[in-house]
Design a protein around this motif. Structure first.
Motif, PDB file in Angstrom:
ATOM      1  N   LEU A 161     -26.975 -41.381  21.139  1.00 34.85           N
ATOM      2  CA  LEU A 161     -25.278 -41.637  22.454  1.00 34.85           C
ATOM      3  C   LEU A 161     -24.261 -42.084  21.377  1.00 34.85           C
ATOM      4  O   LEU A 161     -22.931 -41.355  22.250  1.00 34.85           O
ATOM      5  N   ALA A 162     -24.209 -42.832  20.442  1.00 39.35           N
ATOM      6  CA  ALA A 162     -22.668 -42.414  19.589  1.00 39.35           C
ATOM      7  C   ALA A 162     -22.670 -41.012  18.826  1.00 39.35           C
ATOM      8  O   ALA A 162     -21.662 -40.895  18.105  1.00 39.35           O
ATOM      9  N   GLY A 163     -23.589 -39.852  18.965  1.00 38.31           N
ATOM     10  CA  GLY A 163     -23.456 -38.777  18.751  1.00 38.31           C
ATOM     11  C   GLY A 163     -23.746 -38.660  17.107  1.00 38.31           C
ATOM     12  O   GLY A 163     -23.182 -37.589  16.323  1.00 38.31           O
ATOM     13  N   ALA A 164     -24.341 -39.778  16.401  1.00 41.67           N
ATOM     14  CA  ALA A 164     -24.905 -39.465  15.520  1.00 41.67           C
ATOM     15  C   ALA A 164     -26.208 -38.887  15.311  1.00 41.67           C
ATOM     16  O   ALA A 164     -26.771 -39.831  13.984  1.00 41.67           O
ATOM     17  N   ARG A 165     -26.503 -37.817  15.262  1.00 40.14           N
ATOM     18  CA  ARG A 165     -28.275 -37.030  15.257  1.00 40.14           C
ATOM     19  C   ARG A 165     -27.722 -36.466  14.660  1.00 40.14           C
ATOM     20  O   ARG A 165     -29.528 -36.687  13.770  1.00 40.14           O
ATOM     21  N   ARG A 166     -27.294 -36.577  13.573  1.00 42.94           N
ATOM     22  CA  ARG A 166     -27.450 -36.224  12.197  1.00 42.94           C
ATOM     23  C   ARG A 166     -27.712 -36.416  11.097  1.00 42.94           C
ATOM     24  O   ARG A 166     -27.168 -36.458   9.775  1.00 42.94           O
TER      25      ARG A 166
END
Length: 417
Positions: A170-175
């Protein structure tokens, strides 16, 4: 599109299409890991000679659970990204974990109450409602509550991993999986020996469980909210809860707790590199460092100023087992395009029930056989065959009549609007 549905953005690195078929090599690893854990827990009952000779050099139980942790790290975050929906992910996790878990806990309570097994830890009777609440969160091993079934401790770290994976998603830190794995590995190697064990629960036992349960429910509710600001608050809440319990309140100590999470995120990074969602450099290099840091952390001697009251290093048996788990996982990865033995694949399908139910079977066998020193070797081997057969039959029944129907129900509910 519902507001709590986050579709992963397209990447120019070239993520491959999702495969709907099961990966046989992962099932084979799960099956192997489950049977090694069964073997570990049968040693005191039927094979004490193996315990005396092999256990000082190799921890079979830790080998099995670290293979499980690597597989979970490889699979679970991808499941969230594939769905792109936090609500569907958590419904799936709930119906994947809790039904068989309830069967195992219920069976343990029944066998303990009837005197068939050796009973539950005495501390559970001292605070039954607190113990029940802690178990319902699956965080009991981080809340100072003894496990109703000895193997349930690993689910607490799985739950922490799910919370952190959701927060990163959800924080957009998928990588960020490689960096996160490296960070936990560095923390384990440098700070792990100085971290306390059970700090919060030892000082505030009932309150810690109540507050943790309340924060967990509130955090998950926020993550599922349709409002972006609320979801962001939920990310902070669940991440703070997970890290606080992991660092300050783990029963097994900070070193192993951090090593477990580092290992799981390393499994995630391996999958990301393989699928092209993470560039090989520096992603693969960071992943390669993680097992080295984990082994260093396991062998470190705590300094005199350590906060945890003089903890001992995990030892060579632990380190050798973890190294072997990594080699097994990488070997399976290298052979992923080959057909796996059907028996291992089948064992992988029922591995969760094998893992949860085998302790009760072991206790029943122990009750029936008594001390192993009084039993001839050939009879103990025959009892071992009985034990394994009973475990596999009970696991097959639980998988067919509990796990599969529950997962089907979970899929229907997840897609309901």
């Amino acid at each position: 599109m519902p507001t709590n549905t986050l579709t992963p953005p397209r990447t120019d690195i070239g993520a491959p299409p999702v495969r709907s078929s099961r990966m046989g090599w992962l099932d084979a690893l799960r099956g192997l890991a489950a049977m090694v854990v069964v073997f570990e827990h049968s040693l005191d009952v039927l094979l004490p000679e193996v315990r005396r000779t092999a256990s000082p050099w190799f921890d079979f139980g830790r080998y099995g659970v670290f293979v499980f942790f690597l597989v979970s790290g490889y699979v679970v975050p991808f499941s969230l990204e594939r769905r792109g929906n936090v609500r569907e992910f958590w419904i799936g996790r709930f119906f994947r974990l809790y039904p068989a878990w309830l069967v195992a806990v219920g069976l343990a309570l029944l066998l303990g109450a009837t005197g068939v097994s050796w009973g539950l830890p005495a501390a559970l009777d001292e605070r039954p409602w607190t113990s029940a609440l802690a178990h319902l969160t699956m965080l009991q091993d981080l809340l100072g509550v003894p496990n109703a079934v000895n193997v349930l401790w690993t689910l607490s770290y799985e739950m922490v991993f799910y919370l952190l994976v959701t927060a990163l998603f959800l924080a957009g830190a998928r990588r960020a999986s490689a960096r996160v794995a490296l960070g936990f590995g560095v923390a384990a190697a440098i700070l792990g020996v100085a971290l306390p064990s059970g700090l919060l629960a030892s000082r505030w036992p009932g309150g810690t469980t109540f507050v943790a349960a309340l924060v967990l429910v509130a955090g998950l509710a926020a993550l599922l909210s349709g409002r972006r600001a609320v979801r962001r608050a939920g990310v902070a809440v669940v991440a703070t809860l997970a890290l606080t319990l992991l660092i300050l309140d783990s029963r097994i100590g900070g070193v192993e707790s951090l090593c477990i999470i580092a290992t799981m995120f390393a499994g995630t990074a391996v999958r990301a590199v393989q699928d092209g969602r993470l560039r090989p450099w520096p992603g693969a290099a960071m992943v390669a460092v993680v097992p080295v840091l984990v082994l260093i952390a396991g062998l470190r001697t705590p300094p005199a100023w350590a906060l945890s009251g003089g903890p001992q290093p995990l030892g060579r048996d632990w380190s050798i087992a973890v190294a072997a788990a990594w080699l097994t996982f990488l070997g399976g990865l290298a052979l992923r395009h080959r057909a796996m033995p059907r028996v291992l694949v089948w064992l992988g399908l029922v591995s969760y029930s094998v893992y949860l139910l085998h302790p009760m079977v072991v206790q029943v066998i122990w009750r029936l056989t008594g001390e192993p020193a009084s039993i001839p070797g050939h009879q103990r081997l025959a009892w071992y065959v009985v034990l394994v057969s009973a475990v596999l039959v009970s696991a097959w029944l639980a998988h067919r009549y509990v796990e599969r129907p529950a997962q089907r129900l979970g899929r229907r509910l997840a897609h309901a609007r």
